[in-house]
Design an enzyme around this catalytic site. Structure first.
Site, PDB file in Angstrom:
ATOM      1  N   ASP A  53       0.842  -1.197   0.000  1.00  0.00           N
ATOM      2  CA  ASP A  53       0.000   0.000   0.000  1.00  0.00           C
ATOM      3  C   ASP A  53       0.878   1.249   0.000  1.00  0.00           C
ATOM      4  O   ASP A  53       1.726   1.420   0.867  1.00  0.00           O
ATOM      5  CB  ASP A  53      -0.882  -0.020   1.257  1.00  0.00           C
ATOM      6  CG  ASP A  53      -1.835   1.161   1.310  1.00  0.00           C
ATOM      7  OD1 ASP A  53      -2.979   1.014   0.842  1.00  0.00           O
ATOM      8  OD2 ASP A  53      -1.435   2.236   1.816  1.00  0.00           O
ATOM      9  N   TYR A  58       2.773   9.793   0.141  1.00  0.00           N
ATOM     10  CA  TYR A  58       3.788   9.140   0.970  1.00  0.00           C
ATOM     11  C   TYR A  58       5.205   9.296   0.399  1.00  0.00           C
ATOM     12  O   TYR A  58       6.179   9.059   1.108  1.00  0.00           O
ATOM     13  CB  TYR A  58       3.528   7.633   1.115  1.00  0.00           C
ATOM     14  CG  TYR A  58       2.214   7.230   1.706  1.00  0.00           C
ATOM     15  CD1 TYR A  58       1.426   8.134   2.430  1.00  0.00           C
ATOM     16  CD2 TYR A  58       1.744   5.927   1.552  1.00  0.00           C
ATOM     17  CE1 TYR A  58       0.209   7.737   2.964  1.00  0.00           C
ATOM     18  CE2 TYR A  58       0.531   5.528   2.090  1.00  0.00           C
ATOM     19  CZ  TYR A  58      -0.236   6.442   2.788  1.00  0.00           C
ATOM     20  OH  TYR A  58      -1.437   6.047   3.313  1.00  0.00           O
ATOM     21  N   LYS A  88      -2.895   6.004  -4.080  1.00  0.00           N
ATOM     22  CA  LYS A  88      -3.999   6.900  -3.722  1.00  0.00           C
ATOM     23  C   LYS A  88      -3.837   8.280  -4.343  1.00  0.00           C
ATOM     24  O   LYS A  88      -2.717   8.776  -4.515  1.00  0.00           O
ATOM     25  CB  LYS A  88      -4.103   7.039  -2.201  1.00  0.00           C
ATOM     26  CG  LYS A  88      -4.144   5.710  -1.461  1.00  0.00           C
ATOM     27  CD  LYS A  88      -4.271   5.879   0.033  1.00  0.00           C
ATOM     28  CE  LYS A  88      -4.000   4.582   0.764  1.00  0.00           C
ATOM     29  NZ  LYS A  88      -2.561   4.274   0.892  1.00  0.00           N
ATOM     30  N   HIS A 121      -7.809   9.408  -1.559  1.00  0.00           N
ATOM     31  CA  HIS A 121      -7.174   9.335  -0.233  1.00  0.00           C
ATOM     32  C   HIS A 121      -8.066   9.881   0.889  1.00  0.00           C
ATOM     33  O   HIS A 121      -8.139   9.295   1.969  1.00  0.00           O
ATOM     34  CB  HIS A 121      -5.845  10.107  -0.273  1.00  0.00           C
ATOM     35  CG  HIS A 121      -4.835   9.618   0.708  1.00  0.00           C
ATOM     36  ND1 HIS A 121      -3.480   9.633   0.475  1.00  0.00           N
ATOM     37  CD2 HIS A 121      -4.970   9.083   1.951  1.00  0.00           C
ATOM     38  CE1 HIS A 121      -2.834   9.141   1.518  1.00  0.00           C
ATOM     39  NE2 HIS A 121      -3.715   8.802   2.430  1.00  0.00           N
ATOM     40  N   PHE A 267       8.731  -1.883   9.257  1.00  0.00           N
ATOM     41  CA  PHE A 267       9.897  -2.052   8.399  1.00  0.00           C
ATOM     42  C   PHE A 267      10.889  -3.024   9.035  1.00  0.00           C
ATOM     43  O   PHE A 267      11.986  -3.214   8.546  1.00  0.00           O
ATOM     44  CB  PHE A 267      10.557  -0.694   8.123  1.00  0.00           C
ATOM     45  CG  PHE A 267       9.870   0.104   7.029  1.00  0.00           C
ATOM     46  CD1 PHE A 267       8.533  -0.092   6.728  1.00  0.00           C
ATOM     47  CD2 PHE A 267      10.568   1.054   6.304  1.00  0.00           C
ATOM     48  CE1 PHE A 267       7.902   0.626   5.721  1.00  0.00           C
ATOM     49  CE2 PHE A 267       9.947   1.786   5.294  1.00  0.00           C
ATOM     50  CZ  PHE A 267       8.611   1.576   5.005  1.00  0.00           C
ATOM     51  N   ASN A 275       3.662 -10.433  12.028  1.00  0.00           N
ATOM     52  CA  ASN A 275       2.338  -9.956  11.607  1.00  0.00           C
ATOM     53  C   ASN A 275       1.648 -10.888  10.620  1.00  0.00           C
ATOM     54  O   ASN A 275       0.423 -10.826  10.453  1.00  0.00           O
ATOM     55  CB  ASN A 275       2.446  -8.548  11.013  1.00  0.00           C
ATOM     56  CG  ASN A 275       2.834  -7.511  12.057  1.00  0.00           C
ATOM     57  OD1 ASN A 275       2.653  -7.721  13.251  1.00  0.00           O
ATOM     58  ND2 ASN A 275       3.376  -6.381  11.609  1.00  0.00           N
ATOM     59  N   LEU A 283      -9.730 -16.682  17.324  1.00  0.00           N
ATOM     60  CA  LEU A 283     -10.184 -16.135  18.607  1.00  0.00           C
ATOM     61  C   LEU A 283     -11.441 -16.880  19.043  1.00  0.00           C
ATOM     62  O   LEU A 283     -12.237 -17.311  18.197  1.00  0.00           O
ATOM     63  CB  LEU A 283     -10.481 -14.638  18.457  1.00  0.00           C
ATOM     64  CG  LEU A 283      -9.267 -13.753  18.140  1.00  0.00           C
ATOM     65  CD1 LEU A 283      -9.716 -12.391  17.624  1.00  0.00           C
ATOM     66  CD2 LEU A 283      -8.376 -13.600  19.362  1.00  0.00           C
ATOM     67  N   ARG A 289     -16.122 -11.373  22.470  1.00  0.00           N
ATOM     68  CA  ARG A 289     -17.015 -10.613  23.353  1.00  0.00           C
ATOM     69  C   ARG A 289     -16.222  -9.565  24.136  1.00  0.00           C
ATOM     70  O   ARG A 289     -16.623  -8.405  24.238  1.00  0.00           O
ATOM     71  CB  ARG A 289     -17.729 -11.574  24.320  1.00  0.00           C
ATOM     72  CG  ARG A 289     -18.751 -10.911  25.234  1.00  0.00           C
ATOM     73  CD  ARG A 289     -19.318 -11.910  26.244  1.00  0.00           C
ATOM     74  NE  ARG A 289     -18.284 -12.571  27.038  1.00  0.00           N
ATOM     75  CZ  ARG A 289     -17.637 -11.986  28.053  1.00  0.00           C
ATOM     76  NH1 ARG A 289     -17.915 -10.744  28.400  1.00  0.00           N
ATOM     77  NH2 ARG A 289     -16.730 -12.661  28.735  1.00  0.00           N
TER      78      ARG A 289
END
Length: 326
Positions: A53, A58, A88, A121, A267, A275, A283, A289
């Site tokens: 992205d 940027y 964008k 954007h 980075f 990640n 979960l 909840r």
């Protein structure tokens, strides 16, 4: 060779883009150091990322393009078609006659023939001119939703953007846009995380077939210096401990289970890898909840993020930008 980390994909309901990988790497990082961006993107490709992205604002389009070209050269990617790239349109270009030239400039920066997804954007139009940040309030002008979206549709028709969409749009903005659209937006990229869950907006997008992408999935846009409400959450920490995961992984998994796509900015090779570790576990109902009961707090506000403190807001309805749609 690149890792074979299996990342699920989601088919977009509008446009003819390839399916979007269910997690993306964000490239908005200040200050912009092109070599750092190139290195981080190459490392991301190696660990398994295929979704990137960027945005004209940027200033990372060029290093992203260079990194992906290098990845193909090294055999880490078979071809450019293996990746999903989003860019964008900045607010100064949100004028019907400037949309196509702006995309062509982005493509030149990326050294690509097309982007998989091109987003407006912000639902804010500024006087044409060089992109400066923060922007002056008096430069805001009325947003021509129909005209700008027609120009976005032309980008799609020409094959320069395989899918088109928006970012930071509320239900009210989407309603205006859909009234004028022949090709509906495929994606709305918004701030979303366990501390800002965007329930009403997500329901609306689901009803209209608009996929939600989540920026600041780990609460990273908090510039006030008073901590990070996501990473410091005791609720998430408790769940992470019980699952043997990190708080970041719990937050990203929660977003994925809501049917949204997190765009996560890191980075660091270790974090990039961490990640990605959200797809082979889940979960519990009890976890969901508890997360559903976390007090909600909007972090990204147009007034503080985009605009300088000086000057009056004359031509844009900022109040509409700040609608809290829980």
């Amino acid at each position: 060779m690149a890792s074979t980390t299996a990342v699920p994909e989601v088919a977009l309901r509008s446009g003819d883009a390839r399916p979007m990988p269910a997690i993306g790497m964000g490239t908005a990082k200040l200050p912009v150091v092109p070599e750092t961006t190139v290195k981080a993107v190459l490392e991301a490709v190696v660990v398994g990322y295929r979704h990137f992205d960027t945005a004209s604002m940027y200033a990372t389009e060029r290093p992203l393009g260079e990194a992906l070209e290098e990845a193909v050269r090294r055999g880490l990617l078979a071809s450019r078609e293996e990746v999903f790239v989003t860019s964008k349109l900045w607010c100064t270009q949100c004028h019907p006659h400037l949309v196509l030239p702006s995309l062509r400039e982005s493509l030149q920066n990326l050294q690509m023939e097309y982007v998989d997804l091109y987003l407006i954007h912000w639902p804010i139009s500024l006087k044409p001119g060089p992109a400066v940040f923060p922007v002056k309030r008096e430069d805001a002008v009325p947003f021509d939703f129909a005209g700008v979206w027609r120009a976005m549709e032309e980008c799609h028709r020409l094959g320069l953007a395989k899918a088109i969409g928006v970012s930071n749009f509320t239900t009210s903005h989407l309603h205006k846009l859909l009234a004028a659209a022949t090709v509906p937006p495929a994606v709305n990229q918004v701030e979303m995380n366990p501390v800002w869950q965007q329930r009403k907006l997500r329901e609306y997008c689901a009803e209209k077939g608009i996929h939600v992408a989540a920026y600041s999935p780990l609460g990273g846009q908090n510039w006030s210096g008073d901590g990070n409400a996501v990473l410091d959450s005791e609720v998430l920490a408790e769940i992470a401990k019980a699952r043997g995961k990190t708080v970041a992984q719990v937050a990203l998994r929660w977003i994925y289970e809501q049917g949204a796509t997190p765009i996560v900015k890191s980075f660091s090779k270790e974090r990039l890898k961490e990640n990605l570790g959200i797809f082979d576990w889940g979960l519990t109902d009890d976890d969901l909840r508890k997360i559903g009961q976390i007090p909600q707090k909007k972090i990204v506000r147009a007034e503080t993020v985009l605009f300088s403190a000086e000057g009056e807001f004359t031509s844009a309805d900022l109040a509409e930008m700040e609608i809290v749609e829980e």
